[in-house]
Design a protein around this motif. Structure first.
Motif, PDB file in Angstrom:
ATOM      1  N   LEU A   1       0.835  -1.205   0.000  1.00  0.00           N
ATOM      2  CA  LEU A   1       0.000   0.000   0.000  1.00  0.00           C
ATOM      3  C   LEU A   1       0.866   1.251   0.000  1.00  0.00           C
ATOM      4  CD1 LEU A   1      -2.725  -0.964   2.640  1.00  0.00           C
ATOM      5  CD2 LEU A   1      -2.933  -0.974   0.142  1.00  0.00           C
ATOM      6  N   PRO A   2       0.438   2.294  -0.684  1.00  0.00           N
ATOM      7  CA  PRO A   2       1.187   3.554  -0.628  1.00  0.00           C
ATOM      8  C   PRO A   2       1.191   4.103   0.800  1.00  0.00           C
ATOM      9  CG  PRO A   2      -0.470   3.598  -2.375  1.00  0.00           C
ATOM     10  CD  PRO A   2      -0.704   2.356  -1.575  1.00  0.00           C
ATOM     11  N   GLU A   3       2.271   4.780   1.173  1.00  0.00           N
ATOM     12  CA  GLU A   3       2.351   5.382   2.500  1.00  0.00           C
ATOM     13  C   GLU A   3       1.180   6.336   2.698  1.00  0.00           C
ATOM     14  OE1 GLU A   3       5.501   7.878   5.195  1.00  0.00           O
ATOM     15  OE2 GLU A   3       6.235   6.524   3.646  1.00  0.00           O
ATOM     16  N   GLY A   4       0.594   6.298   3.881  1.00  0.00           N
ATOM     17  CA  GLY A   4      -0.534   7.163   4.205  1.00  0.00           C
ATOM     18  C   GLY A   4      -1.881   6.569   3.833  1.00  0.00           C
ATOM     19  N   SER A   5      -1.892   5.359   3.273  1.00  0.00           N
ATOM     20  CA  SER A   5      -3.155   4.713   2.908  1.00  0.00           C
ATOM     21  C   SER A   5      -3.996   4.456   4.152  1.00  0.00           C
ATOM     22  CB  SER A   5      -2.910   3.371   2.213  1.00  0.00           C
ATOM     23  OG  SER A   5      -2.269   3.550   0.983  1.00  0.00           O
ATOM     24  N   ALA A   6      -5.297   4.599   4.001  1.00  0.00           N
ATOM     25  CA  ALA A   6      -6.201   4.270   5.102  1.00  0.00           C
ATOM     26  C   ALA A   6      -6.355   2.756   5.177  1.00  0.00           C
ATOM     27  CB  ALA A   6      -7.567   4.918   4.870  1.00  0.00           C
ATOM     28  N   VAL A   7      -6.352   2.238   6.395  1.00  0.00           N
ATOM     29  CA  VAL A   7      -6.488   0.806   6.631  1.00  0.00           C
ATOM     30  C   VAL A   7      -7.609   0.600   7.630  1.00  0.00           C
ATOM     31  CG1 VAL A   7      -5.330  -1.241   7.533  1.00  0.00           C
ATOM     32  CG2 VAL A   7      -4.035   0.416   6.218  1.00  0.00           C
ATOM     33  N   GLN A   8      -8.434  -0.389   7.363  1.00  0.00           N
ATOM     34  CA  GLN A   8      -9.525  -0.721   8.288  1.00  0.00           C
ATOM     35  C   GLN A   8      -9.244  -2.105   8.842  1.00  0.00           C
ATOM     36  OE1 GLN A   8     -13.436  -1.009   6.528  1.00  0.00           O
ATOM     37  NE2 GLN A   8     -14.371  -0.327   8.441  1.00  0.00           N
ATOM     38  N   LEU A   9      -9.167  -2.193  10.176  1.00  0.00           N
ATOM     39  CA  LEU A   9      -8.930  -3.478  10.825  1.00  0.00           C
ATOM     40  C   LEU A   9     -10.259  -4.179  11.068  1.00  0.00           C
ATOM     41  CD1 LEU A   9      -6.268  -2.534  13.522  1.00  0.00           C
ATOM     42  CD2 LEU A   9      -5.901  -3.550  11.272  1.00  0.00           C
ATOM     43  N   LYS A  10     -10.258  -5.474  10.795  1.00  0.00           N
ATOM     44  CA  LYS A  10     -11.446  -6.285  11.039  1.00  0.00           C
ATOM     45  C   LYS A  10     -11.033  -7.451  11.921  1.00  0.00           C
ATOM     46  CE  LYS A  10     -14.970  -8.993   8.643  1.00  0.00           C
ATOM     47  NZ  LYS A  10     -15.419  -9.514   7.353  1.00  0.00           N
ATOM     48  N   VAL A  11     -11.631  -7.550  13.077  1.00  0.00           N
ATOM     49  CA  VAL A  11     -11.298  -8.617  14.019  1.00  0.00           C
ATOM     50  C   VAL A  11     -12.111  -9.849  13.651  1.00  0.00           C
ATOM     51  CG1 VAL A  11     -11.319  -9.335  16.426  1.00  0.00           C
ATOM     52  CG2 VAL A  11     -10.782  -6.963  15.826  1.00  0.00           C
ATOM     53  N   VAL A  12     -11.416 -10.959  13.455  1.00  0.00           N
ATOM     54  CA  VAL A  12     -12.050 -12.228  13.121  1.00  0.00           C
ATOM     55  C   VAL A  12     -11.662 -13.220  14.200  1.00  0.00           C
ATOM     56  CG1 VAL A  12     -12.228 -14.063  11.421  1.00  0.00           C
ATOM     57  CG2 VAL A  12     -11.889 -11.700  10.666  1.00  0.00           C
ATOM     58  N   GLU A  13     -12.651 -13.876  14.796  1.00  0.00           N
ATOM     59  CA  GLU A  13     -12.341 -14.827  15.863  1.00  0.00           C
ATOM     60  C   GLU A  13     -12.342 -16.244  15.371  1.00  0.00           C
ATOM     61  OE1 GLU A  13     -13.550 -14.177  19.676  1.00  0.00           O
ATOM     62  OE2 GLU A  13     -13.999 -12.083  19.394  1.00  0.00           O
TER      63      GLU A  13
END
Length: 147
Positions: free
Chosen positions: A135-147
């Motif tokens: 990913l390019p620097e500064g890209s937005a990332v969304q974390l998704k927790v998976v159990e």
């Protein structure tokens, strides 16, 4: 502990091609020195999410670790002191770190300090780096927790 950490390096960072044979040192903030099957040494920095080959043998590793800048990063004295005052000494198998959002943002404010199982930190940062390295620097990332 070394077996668990070795497994964490293999699981989290195996995608890099490292043939990890032993974890030879752990810093207070979970930075690792890892020896590979060929006898070379690697520096794993969970904050920068990097794994770099730093020496081909023990004498070269000792020379690398004597470098003032490397020692400063490894020891992180001011940050360790702040964490120790705020959190006390970490229990066995744990290290100081930054809370997840701060770790990803590089926010070293003392409010963001925590302790975490070292193996969990190593697995998480390796997995995260594998998924985001292109990913390019500064890209937005969304974390998704998976159990």
């Amino acid at each position: 502990m070394n077996t668990e950490l070795l497994g964490a390096v293999r699981e989290g960072w195996g995608w890099t091609g490292i043939d990890a044979a032993a974890v030879t040192a752990v810093s207070p903030f979970g930075h690792l020195i890892v020896r590979d099957a060929q006898g070379a040494f690697w520096y794993l920095d969970p904050e920068l999410r990097s794994l770099d080959r730093v020496a081909s043998d023990e004498p070269s590793l000792f020379a690398y670790m004597r470098d003032a800048e490397v020692r400063e990063i490894w020891e992180a004295m001011a940050l360790v002191d702040a964490a120790r005052v705020r959190l006390g000494a970490p229990e066995a198998g744990r290290c100081y770190s930054l809370k997840t959002h701060a770790l990803l943002q590089g926010d070293y404010s003392h409010d963001n300090l925590c302790t975490i199982p070292i193996a969990e930190l190593i697995r998480f940062t390796g997995d995260f780096e594998q998924q985001t390295r292109h990913l390019p620097e500064g890209s937005a990332v969304q974390l998704k927790v998976v159990e």
